[in-house]
Every structure is written in structure tokens, then in C-alpha cells.
Scaffold this motif. Structure first.
Motif, PDB file in Angstrom:
ATOM      1  N   ASP A  26       0.831  -1.200   0.000  1.00 18.38           N
ATOM      2  CA  ASP A  26       0.000   0.000   0.000  1.00 18.38           C
ATOM      3  C   ASP A  26       0.872   1.260   0.000  1.00 18.38           C
ATOM      4  N   VAL A  27       0.233   2.396  -0.318  1.00 21.38           N
ATOM      5  CA  VAL A  27       0.834   3.722  -0.180  1.00 21.38           C
ATOM      6  C   VAL A  27       0.006   4.469   0.850  1.00 21.38           C
ATOM      7  N   GLN A  28       0.664   5.075   1.836  1.00 21.73           N
ATOM      8  CA  GLN A  28      -0.030   5.830   2.872  1.00 21.73           C
ATOM      9  C   GLN A  28       0.603   7.209   3.003  1.00 21.73           C
ATOM     10  N   SER A  40       9.498  18.792  -8.524  1.00 20.38           N
ATOM     11  CA  SER A  40       8.616  18.769  -7.360  1.00 20.38           C
ATOM     12  C   SER A  40       9.054  17.623  -6.461  1.00 20.38           C
ATOM     13  N   THR A  41       8.671  17.698  -5.204  1.00 20.15           N
ATOM     14  CA  THR A  41       9.004  16.651  -4.249  1.00 20.15           C
ATOM     15  C   THR A  41       7.720  16.118  -3.636  1.00 20.15           C
ATOM     16  N   ILE A  42       7.564  14.796  -3.686  1.00 19.67           N
ATOM     17  CA  ILE A  42       6.407  14.159  -3.052  1.00 19.67           C
ATOM     18  C   ILE A  42       6.900  13.219  -1.960  1.00 19.67           C
ATOM     19  N   SER A  43       6.085  13.100  -0.909  1.00 19.59           N
ATOM     20  CA  SER A  43       6.406  12.216   0.211  1.00 19.59           C
ATOM     21  C   SER A  43       5.281  11.219   0.392  1.00 19.59           C
ATOM     22  N   MET A  44       5.652  10.036   0.858  1.00 17.97           N
ATOM     23  CA  MET A  44       4.670   8.993   1.123  1.00 17.97           C
ATOM     24  C   MET A  44       5.322   7.915   1.966  1.00 17.97           C
TER      25      MET A  44
END
Length: 147
Positions: A26-28, A40-44
């Protein structure tokens, strides 16, 4: 004495089993940390399952992330963490996204309710100080709801 040492080495050699790759679950906690025109920077948090019957130490992760077969960004983790046997674990993840590739496919993503996510890479896992590279590959369709 040599026979005992040889027997001990054989037992250790045959008892060691190469670790299996982790299973994606999963991704949370998905969030956008910074949004820019070039990058861009994404966190997960990526949730995985350790299918091995023994705990392992995760030392390094290096992978490429693709959306609809187009390169999105590279993910690297350079920290050591212990993962218990047959358990789920979460990897905090930050991905630098090349926005030019996102712009190129934005119409495709906007008019589709699902995207193809592909991740390929290597992890360095081990036990008792012995580490091996374990390649992994994930491919799956994910629902995307922008509206």
C-alpha cells in the motif's frame, strides 16, 4: 580440527538462504512537499511485507518510478533498518519528480481514472553483516481521483 572447521563452514553455507524480495502492499500519507515547474518533491509511506522466515536488515534502496510507462523520478533510501520476519513494514519515501515528464502525460492522466505504476530497482538486504542485492519489480494499476 580441520574436519570440524570444514563441517561448520558447510553447515553455515547451506543454512544461509538468499532473502526473497519484499511484497508491495500500500501507499499511505501521500503529500506534495514542494511544487515547482521543473522539479517537485512528493512524500509517502510505502507499505511492504517481508515474506522471509527470518528478520533482515535493509541497508539501501534504489529504484526508478514510472507512471504510464514514462519516467517519473528516482527514489533512493540510504539508511539501515531492521525488518522483522513475516511482517509488514513502512518505508518513509521522498521522490524528486521531473515535472517535464508529468506535463507530457498530464492530459492522459486527467482523462483517465487509473494510472499504471511501475517501479524497478534494487535493495541491499542482509543478516549478521552479510548483505546481498535483491532486485525487485512492481507493476500495478492504481485508481486516481482528482475530482
Amino acid at each position: 580440527m580441520r574436519f570440524m572447521l570444514l563441517a561448520l563452514l558447510c553447515c553455515v553455507f547451506f543454512a544461509c538462504k538468499k532473502p526473497q524480495g519484499f511484497e508491495y502492499r500500500d501507499v499511505q500519507n501521500f503529500s506534495i512537499d514542494s511544487l515547482g515547474f521543473d522539479r517537485s518533491t512528493i512524500s509517502m509511506n510505502l507499505v511492504y511485507f517481508n515474506p522471509n522466515n527470518f528478520g533482515v536488515d535493509l541497508k539501501h534502496v534504489d529504484c526508478d518510478v514510472y507512471i504510464n510507462h514514462n519516467f517519473l523520478g528516482k527514489y533512493t533510501l540510504d539508511t539501515t533498518m531492521h525488518i522483522a520476519k513475516r511482517s509488514e513494514f513502512s518505508l518513509p519515501s521522498k521522490v524528486q519528480v521531473d515535472m517535464r515528464n508529468v506535463y507530457r502525460n498530464s492530459l492522459n492522466v486527467l482523462f483517465s481514472n487509473e494510472v499504471q505504476v511501475d517501479v524497478t530497482g534494487n535493495t541491499r538486504v542482509g543478516k549478521a553483516g552479510f548483505f546481498v542485492n535483491v532486485p525487485f519489480k512492481y507493476s500495478g494499476k492504481h485508481q486516481l481521483s482528482l475530482f
